[in-house]
Enzyme design. Structure first.
Site, short mmCIF file in Angstrom:
data_model
loop_
_atom_site.label_atom_id
_atom_site.label_comp_id
_atom_site.label_asym_id
_atom_site.label_seq_id
_atom_site.Cartn_x
_atom_site.Cartn_y
_atom_site.Cartn_z
N SER A 140 0.87 -1.19 0.00
CA SER A 140 0.00 0.00 0.00
C SER A 140 0.90 1.24 0.00
O SER A 140 2.03 1.19 0.51
CB SER A 140 -0.85 0.03 1.27
OG SER A 140 -1.49 1.28 1.40
N TYR A 153 -2.03 -0.80 10.34
CA TYR A 153 -2.08 -1.08 8.90
C TYR A 153 -0.80 -0.59 8.20
O TYR A 153 -0.20 -1.31 7.41
CB TYR A 153 -3.31 -0.38 8.32
CG TYR A 153 -3.53 -0.58 6.85
CD1 TYR A 153 -4.19 -1.72 6.38
CD2 TYR A 153 -3.10 0.36 5.91
CE1 TYR A 153 -4.42 -1.89 5.01
CE2 TYR A 153 -3.33 0.19 4.55
CZ TYR A 153 -3.99 -0.94 4.11
OH TYR A 153 -4.21 -1.12 2.77
N1 LIG Z 1 -8.75 -0.13 -1.42
C1 LIG Z 1 -7.66 0.60 -1.24
O1 LIG Z 1 -7.68 1.85 -1.32
C2 LIG Z 1 -6.36 -0.09 -0.94
C3 LIG Z 1 -5.19 0.68 -0.95
C4 LIG Z 1 -3.98 0.07 -0.68
C5 LIG Z 1 -3.93 -1.29 -0.42
N2 LIG Z 1 -5.08 -2.03 -0.42
C6 LIG Z 1 -4.96 -3.45 -0.13
O2 LIG Z 1 -5.56 -4.20 -1.16
C7 LIG Z 1 -5.94 -5.48 -0.63
C8 LIG Z 1 -7.36 -5.78 -1.05
O3 LIG Z 1 -8.22 -4.87 -0.38
P1 LIG Z 1 -9.57 -4.29 -1.03
O4 LIG Z 1 -9.45 -2.82 -1.00
O5 LIG Z 1 -9.89 -4.98 -2.29
O6 LIG Z 1 -10.63 -4.64 0.13
P2 LIG Z 1 -11.71 -5.81 0.26
O7 LIG Z 1 -12.23 -5.76 1.64
O8 LIG Z 1 -12.70 -5.71 -0.85
O9 LIG Z 1 -10.86 -7.14 0.03
C9 LIG Z 1 -10.11 -7.73 1.06
C10 LIG Z 1 -10.07 -9.21 0.79
O10 LIG Z 1 -9.35 -9.83 1.88
C11 LIG Z 1 -10.14 -10.90 2.39
N3 LIG Z 1 -9.79 -11.16 3.77
C12 LIG Z 1 -9.99 -10.37 4.88
N4 LIG Z 1 -9.55 -11.00 5.98
C13 LIG Z 1 -9.07 -12.21 5.57
C14 LIG Z 1 -8.48 -13.30 6.23
N5 LIG Z 1 -8.30 -13.31 7.56
N6 LIG Z 1 -8.10 -14.37 5.50
C15 LIG Z 1 -8.29 -14.39 4.15
N7 LIG Z 1 -8.84 -13.39 3.47
C16 LIG Z 1 -9.23 -12.31 4.17
C17 LIG Z 1 -11.57 -10.45 2.18
O11 LIG Z 1 -12.46 -11.53 2.21
C18 LIG Z 1 -11.47 -9.84 0.78
O12 LIG Z 1 -11.55 -10.85 -0.19
C19 LIG Z 1 -5.73 -5.41 0.86
O13 LIG Z 1 -4.49 -6.02 1.19
C20 LIG Z 1 -5.67 -3.92 1.12
O14 LIG Z 1 -4.94 -3.61 2.30
C21 LIG Z 1 -6.29 -1.46 -0.67
#
Ligand SMILES: NC(=O)c1ccc[n+]([C@@H]2O[C@H](COP(=O)([O-])OP(=O)(O)OC[C@H]3O[C@@H](n4cnc5c(N)ncnc54)[C@H](O)[C@@H]3O)[C@@H](O)[C@H]2O)c1
Length: 280
Positions: A140, A153
């Site tokens: 991230s 985080y």
């Molecule tokens: N959305 C943003 O702005 C953003 C920015 C930077 C990084 N990220 C990262 O991208 C990744 C995906 O996030 P997203 O934004 O798509 O959110 P999201 O909540 O849609 O997806 C998160 C995924 O992780 C899974 N998950 C959560 N806890 C879990 C566990 N204990 N075991 C297995 N799976 C688990 C959820 O079921 C889901 O499929 C994450 O690592 C997040 O930190 C997101």
């Protein structure tokens, strides 16, 4: 012909948001994918939508036995493992460092960092046996810039980026690559989940997120799951065969610096302050 024809991938955290879009793009590009998360209903529905090249497996990435079973299941089911995407994440919790809730901190680290470590460990074991593979870990911008996420985080994401870099040094000489992707602000359910909103409320948050996140980036729009899925596709494919230990930042320029508009406004303010005027 797709760039992932004949390849086998596991996407941990692959049932929602960015991970779900990565799964769709990988299947479109020819891969067989196993998507995993603790949420069976969501995962089964997505696997059914993706068709016969996709399967769902329930797994909590913080649990080593479940992560091992996830990787072993993909290898025994499809015969190999070409790409492991360690994408699971939760948002952590904002608050003063003086009031840090250690139980919450440890849960965030368990999913965001331990999950990546376990996924990398068990994928590496399978990939080293076959002498090839690509590990893609989701970092991230909060992992390299302060002020874009809560303490738990941000610390976990910084560790993900550096852990990936370190692992790449060992695995690269054995045919296995490891890279991270650092998204900027992407419109996904993660923000609604952090607020504790119920699933039926998630869609309602997307339009306000689009406008709010657009202000973060020098390219003035919110990021989309597709932006990250394209980066993951590149890192999983042979097109990136000489890319190793890299953090691919996909953030509209956020980490690079201040936007042109913000810079102009700040410069104008500075110039106005320096203009000759009545002695003060
Ligand atoms: N959305 C943003 O702005 C953003 C920015 C930077 C990084 N990220 C990262 O991208 C990744 C995906 O996030 P997203 O934004 O798509 O959110 P999201 O909540 O849609 O997806 C998160 C995924 O992780 C899974 N998950 C959560 N806890 C879990 C566990 N204990 N075991 C297995 N799976 C688990 C959820 O079921 C889901 O499929 C994450 O690592 C997040 O930190 C997101």
């Amino acid at each position: 012909m797709g760039v992932l024809d004949g390849k086998v991938a596991v996407i941990a955290g692959g049932t929602s948001g960015i991970g779900a879009r990565i799964a769709e793009r990988f299947v479109e590009a020819g891969a067989c994918v196993t998507i995993a998360s603790p949420f069976a209903e969501e995962g089964e529905a997505l696997a059914a939508k993706l068709g016969p090249k996709a399967q769902f497996r329930r797994a909590d990435v913080a649990d080593e036995a479940e992560v091992k079973a996830l990787v072993d299941g993909a290898v025994s089911g499809f015969g190999r493992l070409d790409c492991m995407v360690n994408n699971a994440g939760i948002a952590g919790r904002f608050g003063s460092v003086a009031a840090l809730d250690l139980a919450q901190y440890e849960r965030t680290l368990a999913v965001v960092l331990r999950g990546v470590v376990l996924g990398t460990k068990h994928a590496a074991s399978a990939m080293l046996r076959q002498g090839s593979g690509s590990i893609v870990n989701t970092g991230s911008v909060a992992g390299s810039r302060a002020g874009y996420g809560p303490y738990d985080y941000s610390a976990a994401k910084a560790a993900v980026i550096h852990f990936t870099r370190c692992v790449a040094m060992e695995l690269g000489e054995k045919g296995v690559r490891a890279n991270s992707i650092s998204p900027g602000g992407i419109v996904t359910p993660i923000f609604a989940k952090a607020l504790g909103l119920p699933p039926e409320e998630v869609g309602r948050t997307f339009a306000p997120l689009e406008s709010a996140l657009a202000k973060w980036h020098p390219i003035p729009r919110a990021g989309r799951p597709d932006d990250i899925a394209e980066a993951a596709l590149f890192l999983a494919s042979d097109a990136s065969s000489f890319v190793n230990g890299h953090d691919l930042v996909v953030d509209g320029g956020l980490v690079a610096g201040r936007s042109w508009a913000a810079q102009r406004a700040a410069t104008a303010e500075l110039m106005a302050a320096l203009k000759p005027g009545p002695a003060r």
